[in-house]
Design an enzyme around this catalytic site. Sequence first.
Site, PDB file in Angstrom:
ATOM      1  N   ASP A 249       0.783  -1.239   0.000  1.00 22.32           N
ATOM      2  CA  ASP A 249       0.000   0.000   0.000  1.00 22.32           C
ATOM      3  C   ASP A 249       0.818   1.293   0.000  1.00 22.32           C
ATOM      4  O   ASP A 249       0.618   2.158  -0.827  1.00 22.32           O
ATOM      5  CB  ASP A 249      -0.930   0.036   1.220  1.00 22.32           C
ATOM      6  CG  ASP A 249      -1.835  -1.187   1.305  1.00 22.32           C
ATOM      7  OD1 ASP A 249      -1.636  -2.148   0.553  1.00 22.32           O
ATOM      8  OD2 ASP A 249      -2.753  -1.158   2.140  1.00 22.32           O
TER       9      ASP A 249
ATOM     10  N   GLU B  56       1.645  -9.235  11.749  1.00 21.94           N
ATOM     11  CA  GLU B  56       1.447  -8.776  10.371  1.00 21.94           C
ATOM     12  C   GLU B  56       2.794  -8.482   9.702  1.00 21.94           C
ATOM     13  O   GLU B  56       3.042  -8.874   8.567  1.00 21.94           O
ATOM     14  CB  GLU B  56       0.555  -7.521  10.368  1.00 21.94           C
ATOM     15  CG  GLU B  56       0.137  -7.068   8.982  1.00 21.94           C
ATOM     16  CD  GLU B  56      -0.810  -5.872   9.017  1.00 21.94           C
ATOM     17  OE1 GLU B  56      -1.018  -5.291  10.110  1.00 21.94           O
ATOM     18  OE2 GLU B  56      -1.347  -5.509   7.955  1.00 21.94           O
TER      19      GLU B  56
HETATM   20  C1  GLC Z   1      -2.930  -4.298   3.948  1.00 22.00           C
HETATM   21  C2  GLC Z   1      -1.772  -4.826   3.112  1.00 22.00           C
HETATM   22  C3  GLC Z   1      -2.329  -5.718   2.003  1.00 22.00           C
HETATM   23  C4  GLC Z   1      -3.157  -6.826   2.625  1.00 22.00           C
HETATM   24  C5  GLC Z   1      -4.220  -6.288   3.574  1.00 22.00           C
HETATM   25  C6  GLC Z   1      -4.888  -7.361   4.406  1.00 22.00           C
HETATM   26  O1  GLC Z   1      -3.775  -3.482   3.213  1.00 22.00           O
HETATM   27  O2  GLC Z   1      -1.017  -3.798   2.575  1.00 22.00           O
HETATM   28  O3  GLC Z   1      -1.297  -6.238   1.230  1.00 22.00           O
HETATM   29  O4  GLC Z   1      -3.751  -7.590   1.637  1.00 22.00           O
HETATM   30  O5  GLC Z   1      -3.653  -5.376   4.480  1.00 22.00           O
HETATM   31  O6  GLC Z   1      -3.936  -8.116   5.106  1.00 22.00           O
END
Ligand code: GLC
Length: 430
Positions: free
Chosen positions: A173, A402
């Site tokens: 992102d 995460e």
């Molecule tokens: C965030 C990450 C993305 C992922 C999402 C859910 O937006 O950047 O890559 O898919 O979280 O984990």
Amino acid sequence: MEADQAARQDDLRALRARAVEILRTNDRGGYTVPTDGLYPFQWNWDSAFCAMGIATFDVDRAWTELESLYAGQWDNGLLPHIVFHHVVDSYYPGPDVWGAQHEPRTSGISQPPLTATAARFILARAGDDPTSEARAAALYPKILALHDWWARERDPGGTGLVGVLHPWESGADNSPMWDEPLRATPATSTKFARRDVAMVDAAMRPHQWEYERYIHLVELYRGLKWDGARIWAETPFKVADVGLNAILMRDEQDLLALAQRFGSPGDRGRLRARAERRQEGLETLWDGQAGSYFSRDLVSGRALKIASHAGFLPLWGGLENTDRADRLAAELGRWVAQCRYGAPTMSPDDPLFDQKRYWRGPVWGIVNWMLGDGLARHGHDDLARRLRADFRALVMRSGFREYFDPLTGDGLGGEVFSWAAATALAWAFD
Ligand code: GLC
């Protein structure tokens, strides 16, 4: 010595059991949420990784993960980045902000495609199970429709490279790769309340200025009624992301393998021709002087010369040039040598490196998995082993988080995270 080894085996066994428990806890009935609270729906590439993790202990449930994701597929082939199976209002932007016409409700952009890779992985685990064969056969045309969508709507000029139209579509992102194109994107004038920073320390999340542009793009596309051709023509944000293109290449190779079993000669011919174009497209992102692949801004035409993890993903994608693969491995080794735990998502000696902020430095399990696999495919086993060992050490130290701080090993962002558990089961602890 033997006692040490036995203790380590016990640790690994306990961690594996914990990983299975996490994937079961985050199961909302046929689909897995990335983590409770922060991400309460089904995310596209998260689910593909989850399906591979789940396949290590429940093949039947692994297929269901992909099938529930494809319940969100649009008629034009797009596989949305979020499927809002059950609407809860702890997430922004929710389905009304996206305004997409689909049942179940969905977002309107996609994410790095890994469902052919996942389907092949599950099939390999399933052995000769006829039910698996039938479920793979039923998924195959849907995955093909997704790849045709990428080719048709995101590469209308047939260059071999697809464009992403939102930073979220890249999966990374707030990568520094998007700073320049995002600065050229207007901010929304809508007042909105972010939910992410209520749950996670703001220093680990994207900045507010970025969020204002993320939302502008969603509103712009909603206003264009999600018409692909108009969006492509009118968007201020259009980037050939080297990471997504590399992942697409790999998924398409896996799709071609599925087409040998489930497809027609016509499908295979089309996919083979596309695979060649993808290799040619990827090579146009190579910068010989820097010894790296860089994403390209398709609006300004400029290379986005940012030292991010995405530049190494061609190793996962099936890079054919050995000399380039060796150069990539050497540079990645240099980055990892500066960290206590690799692989960072940004070069640690770059001024933009930020050890805690999301895609601007931290270690992500799925990135280690893709890079580790890619390195091993190109014969760089030592570095591949290091990335695997580092991920294991991170999980042992800080849990299934995460992402992680590459300098201290601290766990960051969400806790009890599904794709961290899946990465452990399908790759790191396998
Ligand atoms: C965030 C990450 C993305 C992922 C999402 C859910 O937006 O950047 O890559 O898919 O979280 O984990």
